[in-house]
Design an enzyme around this catalytic site. Structure first.
Site, PDB file in Angstrom:
ATOM      1  N   LYS A 235       7.313  -1.411 -20.846  1.00  0.00           N
ATOM      2  CA  LYS A 235       7.410  -0.351 -19.816  1.00  0.00           C
ATOM      3  C   LYS A 235       8.844   0.200 -19.767  1.00  0.00           C
ATOM      4  CE  LYS A 235       6.424   2.461 -16.539  1.00  0.00           C
ATOM      5  NZ  LYS A 235       7.011   2.448 -15.278  1.00  0.00           N
TER       6      LYS A 235
ATOM      7  N   MET B 200       1.673   3.698  -5.087  1.00  0.00           N
ATOM      8  CA  MET B 200       0.981   3.108  -6.241  1.00  0.00           C
ATOM      9  C   MET B 200      -0.095   2.113  -5.818  1.00  0.00           C
ATOM     10  SD  MET B 200       2.299   4.679  -8.730  1.00  0.00           S
ATOM     11  CE  MET B 200       1.943   3.819 -10.253  1.00  0.00           C
TER      12      MET B 200
ATOM     13  N   GLU C  99      10.954   8.266 -22.180  1.00  0.00           N
ATOM     14  CA  GLU C  99      10.734   9.373 -21.231  1.00  0.00           C
ATOM     15  C   GLU C  99      12.072  10.091 -20.946  1.00  0.00           C
ATOM     16  OE1 GLU C  99       8.338   8.139 -17.793  1.00  0.00           O
ATOM     17  OE2 GLU C  99       9.771   9.237 -16.550  1.00  0.00           O
TER      18      GLU C  99
ATOM     19  N   LEU D 200       0.838  -1.208   0.000  1.00  0.00           N
ATOM     20  CA  LEU D 200       0.000   0.000   0.000  1.00  0.00           C
ATOM     21  C   LEU D 200       0.869   1.252   0.000  1.00  0.00           C
ATOM     22  CD1 LEU D 200      -2.904  -1.001   2.417  1.00  0.00           C
ATOM     23  CD2 LEU D 200      -3.022  -0.659  -0.050  1.00  0.00           C
TER      24      LEU D 200
ATOM     25  N   LYS E 135      16.443   5.921 -11.639  1.00  0.00           N
ATOM     26  CA  LYS E 135      16.198   4.671 -10.921  1.00  0.00           C
ATOM     27  C   LYS E 135      16.632   3.463 -11.730  1.00  0.00           C
ATOM     28  CE  LYS E 135      12.651   6.082  -7.703  1.00  0.00           C
ATOM     29  NZ  LYS E 135      11.226   6.065  -7.388  1.00  0.00           N
TER      30      LYS E 135
ATOM     31  N   ARG F 282      40.133  -2.531 -40.668  1.00  0.00           N
ATOM     32  CA  ARG F 282      40.052  -3.819 -39.971  1.00  0.00           C
ATOM     33  C   ARG F 282      40.784  -4.900 -40.769  1.00  0.00           C
ATOM     34  NH1 ARG F 282      35.155  -6.075 -39.600  1.00  0.00           N
ATOM     35  NH2 ARG F 282      35.616  -7.194 -37.682  1.00  0.00           N
TER      36      ARG F 282
ATOM     37  N   HIS G 118       9.190   2.514 -22.593  1.00  0.00           N
ATOM     38  CA  HIS G 118       8.456   3.739 -22.234  1.00  0.00           C
ATOM     39  C   HIS G 118       9.350   4.644 -21.373  1.00  0.00           C
ATOM     40  CE1 HIS G 118       6.332   6.024 -19.148  1.00  0.00           C
ATOM     41  NE2 HIS G 118       5.408   6.268 -20.057  1.00  0.00           N
ATOM     42  N   ASN G 119       9.979   4.056 -20.376  1.00  0.00           N
ATOM     43  CA  ASN G 119      10.824   4.855 -19.483  1.00  0.00           C
ATOM     44  C   ASN G 119      12.033   5.417 -20.223  1.00  0.00           C
ATOM     45  OD1 ASN G 119       8.987   3.935 -17.624  1.00  0.00           O
ATOM     46  ND2 ASN G 119      10.503   3.504 -16.046  1.00  0.00           N
TER      47      ASN G 119
ATOM     48  N   SER H 229       2.206   2.953 -15.578  1.00  0.00           N
ATOM     49  CA  SER H 229       2.773   4.285 -15.728  1.00  0.00           C
ATOM     50  C   SER H 229       1.761   5.343 -15.331  1.00  0.00           C
ATOM     51  CB  SER H 229       3.231   4.510 -17.164  1.00  0.00           C
ATOM     52  OG  SER H 229       3.805   5.788 -17.259  1.00  0.00           O
TER      53      SER H 229
HETATM   54  P1  NBP Z   1       6.546   2.687  -2.233  1.00  0.00           P
HETATM   55  O1  NBP Z   1       7.967   2.877  -1.889  1.00  0.00           O
HETATM   56  O2  NBP Z   1       5.581   3.798  -1.971  1.00  0.00           O
HETATM   57  O3  NBP Z   1       6.001   1.372  -1.507  1.00  0.00           O
HETATM   58  C1  NBP Z   1       6.742   0.196  -1.495  1.00  0.00           C
HETATM   59  C2  NBP Z   1       5.873  -0.923  -0.975  1.00  0.00           C
HETATM   60  O4  NBP Z   1       6.631  -2.138  -1.013  1.00  0.00           O
HETATM   61  C3  NBP Z   1       5.428  -0.724   0.477  1.00  0.00           C
HETATM   62  O5  NBP Z   1       4.099  -1.144   0.583  1.00  0.00           O
HETATM   63  C4  NBP Z   1       6.376  -1.647   1.237  1.00  0.00           C
HETATM   64  O6  NBP Z   1       5.849  -2.126   2.447  1.00  0.00           O
HETATM   65  C5  NBP Z   1       6.482  -2.790   0.257  1.00  0.00           C
HETATM   66  N1  NBP Z   1       7.589  -3.718   0.518  1.00  0.00           N
HETATM   67  C6  NBP Z   1       8.915  -3.529   0.506  1.00  0.00           C
HETATM   68 BR1  NBP Z   1       9.737  -1.932   0.193  1.00  0.00          BR
HETATM   69  N2  NBP Z   1       9.621  -4.631   0.781  1.00  0.00           N
HETATM   70  C7  NBP Z   1       8.686  -5.580   0.987  1.00  0.00           C
HETATM   71  C8  NBP Z   1       8.772  -6.945   1.317  1.00  0.00           C
HETATM   72  N3  NBP Z   1       9.954  -7.554   1.433  1.00  0.00           N
HETATM   73  N4  NBP Z   1       7.625  -7.619   1.492  1.00  0.00           N
HETATM   74  C9  NBP Z   1       6.443  -7.011   1.368  1.00  0.00           C
HETATM   75  N5  NBP Z   1       6.289  -5.704   1.037  1.00  0.00           N
HETATM   76  C10 NBP Z   1       7.410  -5.000   0.853  1.00  0.00           C
HETATM   77  O7  NBP Z   1       6.515   2.248  -3.741  1.00  0.00           O
HETATM   78  P2  NBP Z   1       5.562   2.741  -4.925  1.00  0.00           P
HETATM   79  O8  NBP Z   1       5.973   4.112  -5.358  1.00  0.00           O
HETATM   80  O9  NBP Z   1       4.140   2.473  -4.580  1.00  0.00           O
HETATM   81  O10 NBP Z   1       6.024   1.737  -6.088  1.00  0.00           O
HETATM   82  C11 NBP Z   1       5.690   0.369  -6.120  1.00  0.00           C
HETATM   83  C12 NBP Z   1       6.205  -0.192  -7.428  1.00  0.00           C
HETATM   84  O11 NBP Z   1       5.584   0.521  -8.511  1.00  0.00           O
HETATM   85  C13 NBP Z   1       7.712  -0.018  -7.619  1.00  0.00           C
HETATM   86  O12 NBP Z   1       8.244  -1.102  -8.323  1.00  0.00           O
HETATM   87  C14 NBP Z   1       7.818   1.230  -8.457  1.00  0.00           C
HETATM   88  O13 NBP Z   1       9.005   1.280  -9.221  1.00  0.00           O
HETATM   89  C15 NBP Z   1       6.593   1.081  -9.348  1.00  0.00           C
HETATM   90  N6  NBP Z   1       6.109   2.340  -9.913  1.00  0.00           N
HETATM   91  C16 NBP Z   1       6.114   3.474  -9.163  1.00  0.00           C
HETATM   92  C17 NBP Z   1       5.641   4.656  -9.733  1.00  0.00           C
HETATM   93  C18 NBP Z   1       5.605   5.935  -8.938  1.00  0.00           C
HETATM   94  O14 NBP Z   1       5.371   6.998  -9.536  1.00  0.00           O
HETATM   95  N7  NBP Z   1       5.785   5.906  -7.625  1.00  0.00           N
HETATM   96  C19 NBP Z   1       5.147   4.661 -11.049  1.00  0.00           C
HETATM   97  C20 NBP Z   1       5.132   3.467 -11.761  1.00  0.00           C
HETATM   98  C21 NBP Z   1       5.622   2.313 -11.176  1.00  0.00           C
HETATM   99  P3  NBP Z   1       6.181  -1.387   3.843  1.00  0.00           P
HETATM  100  O15 NBP Z   1       5.144  -0.318   4.012  1.00  0.00           O
HETATM  101  O16 NBP Z   1       6.052  -2.473   4.841  1.00  0.00           O
HETATM  102  O17 NBP Z   1       7.580  -0.843   3.740  1.00  0.00           O
END
Ligand code: NBP
Length: 479
Positions: A183, A14, A190, A11, A260, A446, A186-187, A129
């Site tokens: 994806k 994303m 970007e 949670l 990243k 060469r 896409h990045n 995205s």
């Molecule tokens: P966040 O950093 O906001 O959240 C990370 C989540 O991963 C938290 O819920 C955390 O739980 C959980 N987590 C971790 Br860290 N280690 C874990 C484990 N060993 N077991 C279970 N849960 C674990 O990330 P986000 O920005 O929501 O991004 C999530 C994914 O989506 C990433 O791969 C990101 O690259 C991708 N993404 C992000 C965006 C963006 O704009 N932010 C856009 C597109 C894609 P916790 O609360 O217990 O630490």
């Protein structure tokens, strides 16, 4: 208890927003987060009036789901995804679906698809995205993996995705890691778009002497034309933003770009597959150079000079040139990005739907732009042109932009303003449209130093020749 349609693990930014988006669309959602305080806060803030079930552990989450179970992982890519899949696998049954919505490396997704298939579990690697806002109100979704999962999850994800003219920005892309591959591209694109815009801003400021408001006006005007896109739109807003003392905020932002890693993955993949992805690679390198701040500051003291500005009367001519350069270089970037996807499709045995890929980037993601509809049209032509630069529409567009593009690159060279993406795109274009290039010299070299042989232009190209450069100058056919 009524079973949930989907379980979300994670949670963070994303996961929370996708959960709310799914709930808004009438899907019953179960959520689980490793740190329970995060779940409590989520439910306190958003739970009222919604049917969101909370799970204290993965076992409980699984028990709350209808069959086949659909579980979306929104956790950090890499070890966290690995750890959650390891814990989930013994809890699942054949036919269940695990979707990784993080920014995972497509090779990890290729592997996870195979590993979970051995247990009868359908793995889907889905690029997401659009950031926080996209996740909440309509992301661009790029799913791929086990095809059997698609009919089960299609309606749900197309319902929450962004839409353009009623078409959802969510289409099936192929087996294994195809979704995460798209994806990644896409990045990469970007990175290229952002670098091009940054270069144009720098030229506007340091070669044309424009104020930030003038620059903002320019980007806002361009956003009404063929450059219309999210990144052009936000650049106008960024340039207008003032700091507390009224000065332009961008001047207070340190010029060191973070990343990243997905740009590096894209450039690396291009090198590994012999695809000339020069623009995106330059964008990655430019971020790396930006990170060497103290070294650049020292070099500026030793090597720097203050660039002179163009005459005010020439500004409007150069602004038109920058517009055309931005458009043409962007076209080169997309040409190269689609070339790389075409190569990956062959290598991985994917039937990537290139036209659909252009469509699913039209909304809900950072590179959304008007331009993508023209790309979709190119992939609908019969036969499909070998590259976007050979599409009749784009060929005419790039030719019309060529003079301005050259003028913009000359401006950068003359005024000592770095423009690696604009200029490398022009070099690619000149190399691409050159029927007889300079590689004959390389082949001769060469063969001279290493007897690597060459092919002749005036005979059967299947024969390879070696010249006795230091001997009698004669030529022999190599085996
Ligand atoms: P966040 O950093 O906001 O959240 C990370 C989540 O991963 C938290 O819920 C955390 O739980 C959980 N987590 C971790 Br860290 N280690 C874990 C484990 N060993 N077991 C279970 N849960 C674990 O990330 P986000 O920005 O929501 O991004 C999530 C994914 O989506 C990433 O791969 C990101 O690259 C991708 N993404 C992000 C965006 C963006 O704009 N932010 C856009 C597109 C894609 P916790 O609360 O217990 O630490």
């Amino acid at each position: 208890m009524t079973k949930s349609d989907i379980g979300i693990v994670g949670l963070g930014v994303m996961g929370a927003n996708l959960a709310l988006n799914l709930s808004d669309k009438g899907y019953r959602v179960s959520v689980y987060n490793r740190t329970s305080a995060v779940t409590s806060e989520f439910i306190e803030t958003h739970g009222q009036g919604r049917t969101i079930a909370v799970a204290d552990n993965l076992q409980q989450l699984v028990s709350q789901l209808g069959s086949p179970r659909v579980i979306l992982l929104m956790v950090t890519a890499g070890r966290a995804v690995e750890a959650v899949i390891e814990q989930l696998q013994p809890l699942l049954e054949p036919g269940d679906i695990v979707i990784d919505g993080g920014n995972s490396n497509y090779q990890d997704s290729n592997r996870r698809w195979l590993e979970l298939a051995a247990w009868g579990i359908h793995f889907v690697g889905m690029g997401v995205s659009g950031g926080e806002d996209g996740a909440r109100f309509g992301p661009s979704l790029m799913p791929g993996g086990a095809a059997a999962a698609w009919p089960v999850i299609r309606d749900m994800f197309q319902a929450i995705a962004a839409r353009v003219d009623g078409v959802p920005c969510c289409q099936w892309l192929g087996d294994g890691g195809a979704g995460h591959y798209v994806k990644m591209i896409h990045n990469g694109i970007e990175y290229g778009d952002m670098q091009l815009i940054a270069e144009v801003c720098h030229l506007m400021q340091h070669a044309l002497g424009l104020s930030h408001d003038d620059m903002a006006d320019c980007f806002a005007a361009w956003n009404g034309g063929r450059l219309e896109s999210y990144l052009i739109e936000i650049t106008a807003r960024i340039l207008r933003q003032r700091d507390r003392d009224g000065s332009p905020l961008v001047e207070r932002i340190l010029d060191m770009a973070g990343n990243k890693g997905t740009g590096v993955w894209t450039a690396h993949d291009a090198l590994a597959n012999a695809v000339p992805l020069t623009l995106i690679s330059e964008a990655v390198h430019a971020r790396m150079l930006s990170a060497r701040k103290s070294e650049r500051v020292a070099a500026a003291a030793l090597l720097g000079s203050v660039p002179t500005l163009v005459a005010e009367s020439d500004r409007s001519m150069y602004l038109d040139a920058l517009h055309d350069a931005l458009y043409a270089a962007k076209l080169v970037s997309y040409t190269q990005g689609f070339m790389l996807m075409q190569s990956a499709a062959k290598t991985n045995g994917w039937a990537l739907p290139f036209g659909d890929i252009a469509l699913l980037w039209r909304a809900g993601c950072i590179i959304r732009s008007r331009f993508l509809t023209d790309i979709k049209n190119s992939f609908e032509r019969e036969p499909v042109p070998p590259s976007l630069l050979q599409d009749p529409f784009f060929a005419a567009e790039v030719k019309a932009s060529e003079a301005g593009w050259r003028l913009a690159v000359m401006l950068a060279v003359k005024h000592g303003v770095a423009a690696p993406a604009l200029s490398s795109a022009l070099s690619f274009y000149d190399g691409y449209r050159c029927a007889n290039g300079s590689a004959n010299i390389i082949q001769a070299q060469r063969d001279f130093f290493g007897a690597h042989t060459y092919q002749r232009t005036d005979g059967d190209e299947s024969n390879h020749f070696h010249t006795r450069w230091l001997g009698d100058g004669g030529e022999e056919i190599a085996s």
